[in-house]
Design a protein around this motif. Structure first.
Motif, PDB file in Angstrom:
ATOM      1  N   PRO A 139       0.809  -1.307  -0.031  1.00  0.00           N
ATOM      2  CA  PRO A 139       0.165  -0.162   0.081  1.00  0.00           C
ATOM      3  C   PRO A 139       1.091   1.227   0.018  1.00  0.00           C
ATOM      4  O   PRO A 139       0.218   2.582  -0.064  1.00  0.00           O
ATOM      5  CB  PRO A 139      -0.635  -0.229   1.325  1.00  0.00           C
ATOM      6  N   GLN A 140       2.294   1.045   0.362  1.00  0.00           N
ATOM      7  CA  GLN A 140       2.839   2.454   0.338  1.00  0.00           C
ATOM      8  C   GLN A 140       3.211   2.903  -1.083  1.00  0.00           C
ATOM      9  O   GLN A 140       3.593   4.191  -1.153  1.00  0.00           O
ATOM     10  CB  GLN A 140       4.229   2.077   0.991  1.00  0.00           C
ATOM     11  N   PHE A 141       2.743   2.177  -2.075  1.00  0.00           N
ATOM     12  CA  PHE A 141       2.963   2.775  -3.501  1.00  0.00           C
ATOM     13  C   PHE A 141       1.526   3.553  -3.673  1.00  0.00           C
ATOM     14  O   PHE A 141       1.566   4.357  -4.817  1.00  0.00           O
ATOM     15  CB  PHE A 141       3.138   1.608  -4.437  1.00  0.00           C
ATOM     16  N   ASN A 142       0.549   2.868  -3.233  1.00  0.00           N
ATOM     17  CA  ASN A 142      -0.890   3.764  -3.561  1.00  0.00           C
ATOM     18  C   ASN A 142      -1.098   4.692  -2.627  1.00  0.00           C
ATOM     19  O   ASN A 142      -2.044   4.574  -1.915  1.00  0.00           O
ATOM     20  CB  ASN A 142      -1.696   2.670  -3.405  1.00  0.00           C
ATOM     21  N   ALA A 143      -0.258   5.775  -2.528  1.00  0.00           N
ATOM     22  CA  ALA A 143      -0.291   6.881  -1.529  1.00  0.00           C
ATOM     23  C   ALA A 143       0.055   8.104  -1.763  1.00  0.00           C
ATOM     24  O   ALA A 143       0.621   8.341  -3.140  1.00  0.00           O
ATOM     25  CB  ALA A 143       0.714   6.319  -0.491  1.00  0.00           C
ATOM     26  N   ARG A 144      -0.028   8.983  -1.158  1.00  0.00           N
ATOM     27  CA  ARG A 144       0.392  10.349  -1.436  1.00  0.00           C
ATOM     28  C   ARG A 144       0.933  11.013   0.055  1.00  0.00           C
ATOM     29  O   ARG A 144       0.860  10.621   1.074  1.00  0.00           O
ATOM     30  CB  ARG A 144      -0.955  11.445  -1.476  1.00  0.00           C
ATOM     31  N   TYR A 145       2.409  11.661  -0.331  1.00  0.00           N
ATOM     32  CA  TYR A 145       2.946  12.051   0.851  1.00  0.00           C
ATOM     33  C   TYR A 145       2.660  13.577   0.889  1.00  0.00           C
ATOM     34  O   TYR A 145       2.935  14.552   0.036  1.00  0.00           O
ATOM     35  CB  TYR A 145       4.459  12.035   0.345  1.00  0.00           C
ATOM     36  N   TYR A 146       1.963  14.106   2.123  1.00  0.00           N
ATOM     37  CA  TYR A 146       1.857  15.667   2.198  1.00  0.00           C
ATOM     38  C   TYR A 146       2.892  15.934   3.012  1.00  0.00           C
ATOM     39  O   TYR A 146       2.879  16.123   4.113  1.00  0.00           O
ATOM     40  CB  TYR A 146       0.542  15.645   2.673  1.00  0.00           C
ATOM     41  N   ASP A 147       3.858  16.440   2.491  1.00  0.00           N
ATOM     42  CA  ASP A 147       5.392  16.850   3.064  1.00  0.00           C
ATOM     43  C   ASP A 147       5.171  18.006   4.023  1.00  0.00           C
ATOM     44  O   ASP A 147       5.680  18.044   4.992  1.00  0.00           O
ATOM     45  CB  ASP A 147       6.461  16.980   2.108  1.00  0.00           C
ATOM     46  N   ASP A 148       4.288  19.039   3.452  1.00  0.00           N
ATOM     47  CA  ASP A 148       4.072  20.187   4.425  1.00  0.00           C
ATOM     48  C   ASP A 148       3.634  19.969   5.721  1.00  0.00           C
ATOM     49  O   ASP A 148       3.824  20.598   6.733  1.00  0.00           O
ATOM     50  CB  ASP A 148       3.266  21.033   3.540  1.00  0.00           C
ATOM     51  N   ALA A 149       2.498  19.042   5.578  1.00  0.00           N
ATOM     52  CA  ALA A 149       1.731  18.638   7.039  1.00  0.00           C
ATOM     53  C   ALA A 149       2.692  17.262   7.571  1.00  0.00           C
ATOM     54  O   ALA A 149       2.302  17.081   8.623  1.00  0.00           O
ATOM     55  CB  ALA A 149       0.434  18.067   6.641  1.00  0.00           C
ATOM     56  N   GLY A 150       3.562  16.592   7.118  1.00  0.00           N
ATOM     57  CA  GLY A 150       4.333  15.917   7.480  1.00  0.00           C
ATOM     58  C   GLY A 150       3.729  14.536   7.651  1.00  0.00           C
ATOM     59  O   GLY A 150       3.706  13.731   8.841  1.00  0.00           O
ATOM     60  N   TYR A 151       2.737  14.117   6.875  1.00  0.00           N
ATOM     61  CA  TYR A 151       2.165  12.715   6.893  1.00  0.00           C
ATOM     62  C   TYR A 151       2.028  11.991   5.490  1.00  0.00           C
ATOM     63  O   TYR A 151       1.906  12.657   4.405  1.00  0.00           O
ATOM     64  CB  TYR A 151       0.968  12.754   7.750  1.00  0.00           C
ATOM     65  N   VAL A 152       1.848  10.716   5.519  1.00  0.00           N
ATOM     66  CA  VAL A 152       1.489   9.969   4.226  1.00  0.00           C
ATOM     67  C   VAL A 152       0.066   9.469   4.246  1.00  0.00           C
ATOM     68  O   VAL A 152      -0.245   8.751   5.463  1.00  0.00           O
ATOM     69  CB  VAL A 152       2.483   8.728   3.848  1.00  0.00           C
ATOM     70  N   SER A 153      -0.589   9.438   3.265  1.00  0.00           N
ATOM     71  CA  SER A 153      -2.002   9.128   3.226  1.00  0.00           C
ATOM     72  C   SER A 153      -1.867   7.768   2.155  1.00  0.00           C
ATOM     73  O   SER A 153      -1.681   7.916   1.090  1.00  0.00           O
ATOM     74  CB  SER A 153      -3.092   9.821   2.426  1.00  0.00           C
ATOM     75  N   ARG A 154      -2.271   6.534   2.813  1.00  0.00           N
ATOM     76  CA  ARG A 154      -2.567   5.234   2.130  1.00  0.00           C
ATOM     77  C   ARG A 154      -3.964   4.960   1.616  1.00  0.00           C
ATOM     78  O   ARG A 154      -4.782   5.187   2.653  1.00  0.00           O
ATOM     79  CB  ARG A 154      -2.027   4.273   2.926  1.00  0.00           C
TER      80      ARG A 154
END
Length: 455
Positions: free
Chosen positions: A298-313
């Protein structure tokens, strides 16, 4: 007789501005209700804006390629009769004035522009040695500002004033509520009281603006040179690619996959398909296998919101399919691909590709991608290193299928079909080991396509 202020509508959730990519009208044109006015593009879609009323175009807000905030006046339309939301000239809400042009001063602590303290004309004439700027004795006096605050003027008047180097902050208006009109600009020109953008009376040398481009970028085009303004979709692509490469540490992993059995399965499926079924390409089968593989990764089907500091899977695979059009690369989305059959995926790909080519994609068609696949089909080359669509963390790139001879168990050459498969990853959240293991599982499914339909 009145004026209708047609403001740039709210095109979609989260959209705060749009680029005007094409004008279908000019000042002075007569338009009918529902007639096209302009094309507006956001990072989500391109839409055609139509006139809400009958009338004559009095002013337009900007040039093609300019960005316009949502809610700002797009065009002013002169109307006749009673029209809902019609605005009389005296009641027009002035557009927020643009920032004042930087002005150099002998004292760096002095403000760049002072509304009531205009450099005397005699000083300017003395400094530049020109008698042509002296006011003619018979010309009418130029109105002066009598109050503080921004000058009232239409976008067309502001644009003309900038072109003529006239400082609206120092000019009074003869229109309603002190509004500055074209007639006021004409009076200023007749009197000779134009104010240069940078006063020539200043004795210290003018400092170049920090953001001024190099001279070589502002020179006239040379013989044999063609300059193309970067606007519309190409501008959006350029910005996104620049942001992705600046913010994401990419790495690309490539694996060779034997697709001989997959191609044989595809050929049999096409022979048995109905007349209304689209031709099955390798892409729907690849997407089906990818959706199953990513359930374990699932880590490939995700978005990284770097400004907020979290990854959404994400549980569902909403797969962006990069599609080449005459306007550039567009990425419509196959929604919930994991729960679609290979024929459903083929139908959706065909529908989205046609809508992309005809510029009829809906807002929904372009939203919600959790990861992206980009393929050039037969032109896919041997290896690709695609750029991630930020804030996604991966992008998949199948390359073209080629025939190669490989030795069998006895050493005899056997013709097989091979395809290189690439995945570019955001190294901040995905390790090379994960990429290698994930692609190995995907390869196993594609090399034995029956397993795709056993899960």
């Amino acid at each position: 007789m009145g004026q209708y202020l047609y403001k740039l509508p709210d095109i979609g959730e989260g959209v705060v501005e749009a680029e005007i990519t094409a004008w279908h009208v000019a000042v002075g044109d007569t338009v009918e209700e529902e007639a096209p006015i302009a094309d507006a593009m956001t990072d989500k879609a391109t839409i055609e804006l139509t006139s809400p009323v009958d009338g004559v175009i009095e002013s337009i807000a900007c040039e093609e390629g300019d960005l316009l905030p949502v809610g700002s006046v797009l065009v002013t339309i002169r109307t006749e009769g009673d029209v809902a939301e019609e605005v009389e000239t005296a009641d027009i809400e002035p557009e927020a004035p643009p920032p004042p042009e930087p002005q150099e001063s002998a004292d760096d602590n002095e403000p760049d522009s002072v509304a009531e303290d205009v450099t005397p004309l005699s000083t300017i004439v003395s400094a530049i040695g020109s008698a042509s700027a002296v006011p003619k004795p018979d010309t009418p006096p130029v109105p002066r500002r009598s109050s503080d605050g921004p000058a009232l003027a239409s976008p067309a008047v502001r644009k003309r004033a900038r072109a003529l180097s006239i400082d609206l902050a120092a000019l009074g208006g003869s229109g309603p509520n002190g509004r500055i009109t074209h007639a006021d600009l004409d009076a200023m020109l007749q009197s000779g009281h134009t104010r240069p953008a940078a006063p020539a009376a200043i004795s210290t040398p003018a400092k170049p603006a920090p953001s001024a481009p190099p001279t070589s970028q502002t020179e006239d085009a040379q013989p044999g040179e063609t300059r193309i303004k970067i606007i519309g979709l190409r501008r959006v692509i350029a910005q996104r690619m620049q942001e992705a490469k600046r913010n994401i540490p990419h790495f690309t992993y490539v694996e060779e996959i034997d697709v001989t059995e997959l191609e044989a399965f595809r050929a049999r499926a096409n022979l048995k398909s109905g007349d209304d079924a689209p031709k099955l390409t390798v892409l729907p089968l690849l997407i089906k296998a990818l959706s199953q593989t990513l359930l374990d990764w699932p880590q490939f089907n995700a978005r990284y919101y770097d400004d907020a500091g979290y990854v959404s899977r994400y549980d569902a695979l909403n797969l962006g399919i990069a599609t080449q059009t005459d306007l550039g690369l567009i990425v419509p989305v196959v929604k919930d691909a994991g729960n679609l059959s290979m024929w459903d995926i083929a139908h959706d790909i065909a529908r989205l590709a046609e809508a992309a080519r005809t510029n009829t994609l809906s807002k929904s068609d372009l939203e919600g991608a959790t990861t992206t696949l980009t393929s050039l089909g037969p032109l896919g080359g041997i290896v690709t290193t695609p750029v991630i669509n930020r804030p996604e963390v991966a992008i998949f790139g199948p390359n073209k299928i080629r025939q190669v001879f490989v030795p069998d168990e006895t050493g005899a050459p056997v013709l097989r079909k091979k395809m290189n498969f690439s995945v570019s990853c955001d190294h901040r959240v995905i390790d090379g080991y994960d990429a290698a293991k994930m692609v190995a599982e995907l390869r196993a499914r594609l090399e034995d396509p029956v397993t795709i339909f056993l899960e």
